[in-house]
Motif scaffolding. Structure first.
Motif, short mmCIF file in Angstrom:
data_model
loop_
_atom_site.label_atom_id
_atom_site.label_comp_id
_atom_site.label_asym_id
_atom_site.label_seq_id
_atom_site.Cartn_x
_atom_site.Cartn_y
_atom_site.Cartn_z
N ASP A 272 -91.65 36.14 74.37
CA ASP A 272 -92.36 35.63 73.19
C ASP A 272 -93.46 34.65 73.58
O ASP A 272 -94.56 34.67 73.02
CB ASP A 272 -91.38 34.95 72.22
CG ASP A 272 -90.39 35.93 71.60
OD1 ASP A 272 -90.65 37.16 71.63
OD2 ASP A 272 -89.36 35.46 71.08
N ALA A 273 -93.16 33.78 74.55
CA ALA A 273 -94.14 32.79 75.01
C ALA A 273 -95.33 33.48 75.67
O ALA A 273 -96.49 33.07 75.48
CB ALA A 273 -93.49 31.79 75.97
N VAL A 274 -95.08 34.53 76.44
CA VAL A 274 -96.17 35.29 77.05
C VAL A 274 -97.02 35.93 75.96
O VAL A 274 -98.26 35.90 76.02
CB VAL A 274 -95.65 36.37 78.04
CG1 VAL A 274 -96.75 37.31 78.46
CG2 VAL A 274 -95.02 35.72 79.25
N GLY A 275 -96.37 36.46 74.93
CA GLY A 275 -97.10 37.05 73.81
C GLY A 275 -97.99 36.05 73.11
O GLY A 275 -99.14 36.36 72.77
N ARG A 276 -97.47 34.84 72.89
CA ARG A 276 -98.28 33.79 72.24
C ARG A 276 -99.49 33.42 73.13
O ARG A 276 -100.60 33.24 72.63
CB ARG A 276 -97.45 32.55 71.96
CG ARG A 276 -96.57 32.67 70.71
CD ARG A 276 -95.92 31.37 70.32
NE ARG A 276 -94.97 30.87 71.31
CZ ARG A 276 -93.71 31.30 71.42
NH1 ARG A 276 -93.25 32.23 70.62
NH2 ARG A 276 -92.92 30.80 72.34
N LEU A 277 -99.25 33.32 74.41
CA LEU A 277 -100.31 32.97 75.33
C LEU A 277 -101.38 34.07 75.36
O LEU A 277 -102.58 33.78 75.31
CB LEU A 277 -99.73 32.74 76.74
CG LEU A 277 -100.63 32.16 77.80
CD1 LEU A 277 -101.32 30.91 77.34
CD2 LEU A 277 -99.84 31.89 79.07
N LEU A 278 -100.97 35.32 75.39
CA LEU A 278 -101.93 36.41 75.36
C LEU A 278 -102.72 36.42 74.06
O LEU A 278 -103.92 36.72 74.04
CB LEU A 278 -101.22 37.75 75.57
CG LEU A 278 -100.67 38.00 76.98
CD1 LEU A 278 -99.82 39.25 77.00
CD2 LEU A 278 -101.81 38.07 77.99
N GLY A 279 -102.05 36.09 72.96
CA GLY A 279 -102.74 35.99 71.67
C GLY A 279 -103.83 34.93 71.70
O GLY A 279 -104.92 35.13 71.17
N LEU A 280 -103.54 33.80 72.31
CA LEU A 280 -104.54 32.72 72.42
C LEU A 280 -105.71 33.15 73.31
O LEU A 280 -106.86 32.82 73.03
CB LEU A 280 -103.91 31.45 72.98
CG LEU A 280 -102.98 30.70 72.03
CD1 LEU A 280 -102.26 29.59 72.77
CD2 LEU A 280 -103.77 30.13 70.86
N LEU A 281 -105.40 33.89 74.37
CA LEU A 281 -106.46 34.33 75.27
C LEU A 281 -107.36 35.37 74.62
O LEU A 281 -108.52 35.51 74.98
CB LEU A 281 -105.86 34.90 76.57
CG LEU A 281 -105.19 33.88 77.47
CD1 LEU A 281 -104.52 34.58 78.64
CD2 LEU A 281 -106.18 32.85 77.95
N ALA A 282 -106.82 36.10 73.65
CA ALA A 282 -107.60 37.13 72.97
C ALA A 282 -108.57 36.54 71.95
O ALA A 282 -109.48 37.22 71.49
CB ALA A 282 -106.66 38.11 72.28
#
Length: 114
Positions: free
Chosen positions: A103-113
């Protein structure tokens, strides 16, 4: 056939000036986004520390190699996308206990997008 090479990417031409630094990709999101990014990286790092006891020695080695790459810098994280992919893969491999990391990786990827 032509001998010309193709270059795909940013091109900067600077003529004159003083103290030119080129393109700054790290602050384009503004202070609020950078704060969010820093918090997301910090959370992921903390969760990886908690996950360590559930990892095989090989998985733990991969996490050890990934940790120095987890910095609150958009350009570095985008460039090191394989690091996030490796961390997500490890989180998925350990099952439900790895879900907070995924979930944390998903949130981080969302921020990078953004």
């Amino acid at each position: 056939m032509s001998d010309a090479s193709n270059y795909y990417g940013p091109v900067v031409n600077m003529h004159g000036g003083r103290e030119n630094i080129g393109i700054n990709y790290g602050t384009a999101g503004g202070p609020a986004r950078d704060t969010e990014l820093g918090a997301a990286v910090e959370e992921l790092t903390r969760l990886l520390g908690e996950l360590r006891r559930h990892l095989s020695p090989e998985q733990e080695r991969t996490v050890d190699e990934a940790l120095p790459e987890l910095v609150p810098d958009r350009t570095a994280l985008r460039r090191n996308g394989l690091v996030l992919a490796s961390v997500a893969q490890i989180a998925a491999a350990v099952g439900a206990v790895g879900q907070p990391v995924a979930d944390a990786v998903g949130r981080l990827l969302g921020l990078l997008a953004q």
